[in-house]
Design a protein around this motif. Structure first.
Motif, mmCIF file in Angstrom:
data_model
loop_
_atom_site.group_PDB
_atom_site.id
_atom_site.type_symbol
_atom_site.label_atom_id
_atom_site.label_comp_id
_atom_site.label_asym_id
_atom_site.label_seq_id
_atom_site.Cartn_x
_atom_site.Cartn_y
_atom_site.Cartn_z
ATOM 1 N N HIS A 1 -43.095 84.425 -88.246
ATOM 2 C CA HIS A 1 -41.671 84.608 -88.509
ATOM 3 C C HIS A 1 -40.986 83.240 -88.527
ATOM 4 N N LEU A 2 -39.876 83.130 -89.246
ATOM 5 C CA LEU A 2 -39.176 81.853 -89.373
ATOM 6 C C LEU A 2 -38.787 81.266 -88.021
ATOM 7 N N GLU A 3 -38.336 82.143 -87.108
ATOM 8 C CA GLU A 3 -37.859 81.650 -85.815
ATOM 9 C C GLU A 3 -38.976 81.104 -84.944
ATOM 10 N N GLU A 4 -40.225 81.253 -85.385
ATOM 11 C CA GLU A 4 -41.340 80.740 -84.595
ATOM 12 C C GLU A 4 -41.629 79.260 -84.866
ATOM 13 N N ARG A 5 -40.891 78.651 -85.770
ATOM 14 C CA ARG A 5 -41.027 77.204 -86.003
ATOM 15 C C ARG A 5 -39.648 76.581 -86.056
ATOM 16 N N LYS A 6 -39.423 75.620 -85.224
ATOM 17 C CA LYS A 6 -38.115 74.971 -85.144
ATOM 18 C C LYS A 6 -37.751 74.337 -86.490
ATOM 19 N N GLY A 7 -36.591 74.728 -87.022
ATOM 20 C CA GLY A 7 -36.103 74.150 -88.261
ATOM 21 C C GLY A 7 -36.688 74.748 -89.525
ATOM 22 N N ALA A 8 -37.543 75.766 -89.412
ATOM 23 C CA ALA A 8 -38.155 76.364 -90.607
ATOM 24 C C ALA A 8 -37.117 77.130 -91.419
ATOM 25 N N THR A 9 -37.206 77.012 -92.745
ATOM 26 C CA THR A 9 -36.281 77.719 -93.632
ATOM 27 C C THR A 9 -36.995 78.719 -94.534
ATOM 28 N N SER A 10 -38.310 78.657 -94.575
ATOM 29 C CA SER A 10 -39.080 79.605 -95.387
ATOM 30 C C SER A 10 -40.492 79.709 -94.840
ATOM 31 N N LEU A 11 -41.138 80.837 -95.127
ATOM 32 C CA LEU A 11 -42.521 81.029 -94.714
ATOM 33 C C LEU A 11 -43.461 80.492 -95.782
ATOM 34 N N SER A 12 -44.523 79.829 -95.344
ATOM 35 C CA SER A 12 -45.503 79.288 -96.281
ATOM 36 C C SER A 12 -46.374 80.417 -96.833
ATOM 37 N N ALA A 13 -47.106 80.114 -97.888
ATOM 38 C CA ALA A 13 -48.028 81.102 -98.472
ATOM 39 C C ALA A 13 -49.108 81.487 -97.468
ATOM 40 N N SER A 14 -49.556 80.517 -96.656
ATOM 41 C CA SER A 14 -50.599 80.827 -95.666
ATOM 42 C C SER A 14 -50.061 81.722 -94.559
ATOM 43 N N ALA A 15 -48.756 81.593 -94.228
ATOM 44 C CA ALA A 15 -48.148 82.485 -93.241
ATOM 45 C C ALA A 15 -48.089 83.910 -93.782
ATOM 46 N N GLU A 16 -47.761 84.038 -95.066
ATOM 47 C CA GLU A 16 -47.761 85.363 -95.690
ATOM 48 C C GLU A 16 -49.166 85.955 -95.700
ATOM 49 N N ASP A 17 -50.173 85.120 -95.966
ATOM 50 C CA ASP A 17 -51.566 85.572 -95.913
ATOM 51 C C ASP A 17 -51.911 86.083 -94.520
#
Length: 268
Positions: free
Chosen positions: A117-133
């Motif tokens: 989830h986005l809130e699991e990385r400080k400052g993240a604004t989008s999920l990477s393709a590997s996170a979706e995988d």
């Protein structure tokens, strides 16, 4: 059971295990490091868990066996996820195969090097393709991501913080241990904080009394104990010790507050 990720050891000996476990009755399995990187180690009490099979990959290790007390057949898998998307996909595929091979409740734990989830990385604004995988793999495997309620992040480096350490369990695991929960331990020298998974039903009962070294650095502590002890009078010794814990907890809160919360704030 204790799982260590990134041991940086090409060989693990019984001497190493005894030094960590403080007992020679431990069973263990390991995946050797590549030079000074990677490496996995699982250690367990052989009177508690009986090993039947072990499966290993470059970045994961699964031990299949029985929890003796409950006659619970299961697999516990320690994972150190890669950084590249293609390598991650290969690991998820290998773990899917092992899960299908064993056909028993599973627990995956370790450093997955990925957020959900986005809130699991400080400052993240989008999920990477590997996170979706990763999310797709978890859903396909019907795994439950155990919530970590006592801290937001598990990895820290400079201003970067992420929640990449986690425990994933199957529905069969939760059917056997429905009160399974996850909490974070103190970080120490590592840039990761350890995770502690336990079943609350197994640890129910009186809360153990702990003394803290910091109490004895306070000039008023022993004086307070002496005064409280005298005021309790001539009651039975164990009852007196139990009663003494009440003013000690009150004194601790007054002078030091909630240490767990303070440590968590400092870490964050």
């Amino acid at each position: 059971m204790l799982g260590l990720v990134e041991t940086k050891k090409e060989m693990v000996t019984k001497y190493d295990v005894v030094r960590i476990w403080k007992s020679d009755s431990a069973g263990w399995e390991f995946v050797n490091s590549t030079g000074a990187s990677r490496g996995l180690l699982l250690i367990w009490d052989e009177t508690v868990f009986k090993l039947t099979n072990c499966y290993k990959g470059d970045r994961w290790m699964c031990v299949e066996g029985v929890v003796v007390k409950d006659n619970f057949h299961c697999v516990i898998c320690l994972v150190y996820g890669p950084h590249m998307r293609t390598e991650k996909s290969s690991v998820w595929e290998e773990l899917s195969y092992i899960t299908g091979l064993c056909q028993v409740p599973f627990c995956y734990l370790g450093d997955f090097n990925e957020i959900l989830h986005l809130e699991e990385r400080k400052g993240a604004t989008s999920l990477s393709a590997s996170a979706e995988d990763f999310r797709t793999w978890i859903n396909d495997m019907e795994l439950i991501d155990l919530p970590l309620n006592d801290r937001k992040y598990t990895w820290f480096r400079g201003q970067s913080c992420s929640h990449i350490n986690r425990s994933l369990v199957s529905l069969g695991w939760l059917e056997a241990y429905p009160e399974t929960c996850l909490k974070g331990g103190p970080r120490g020298l590592s840039d990761h904080c350890p995770l502690i998974m336990e079943d609350n039903t197994k640890f129910a009962g009186p809360r153990p009394f702990r003394s803290l070294d910091l109490w004895f650095t306070h000039e008023g502590f022993l004086r307070m104990v002496n005064e409280e002890w005298k005021e309790l009078g001539n009651i039975q010794f164990l009852e007196k010790m139990k009663a003494l814990s009440v003013p000690i907890r009150r004194w601790h809160k007054q002078h030091f507050g909630d240490m767990t919360e303070r440590i968590k704030r400092f870490e964050e």
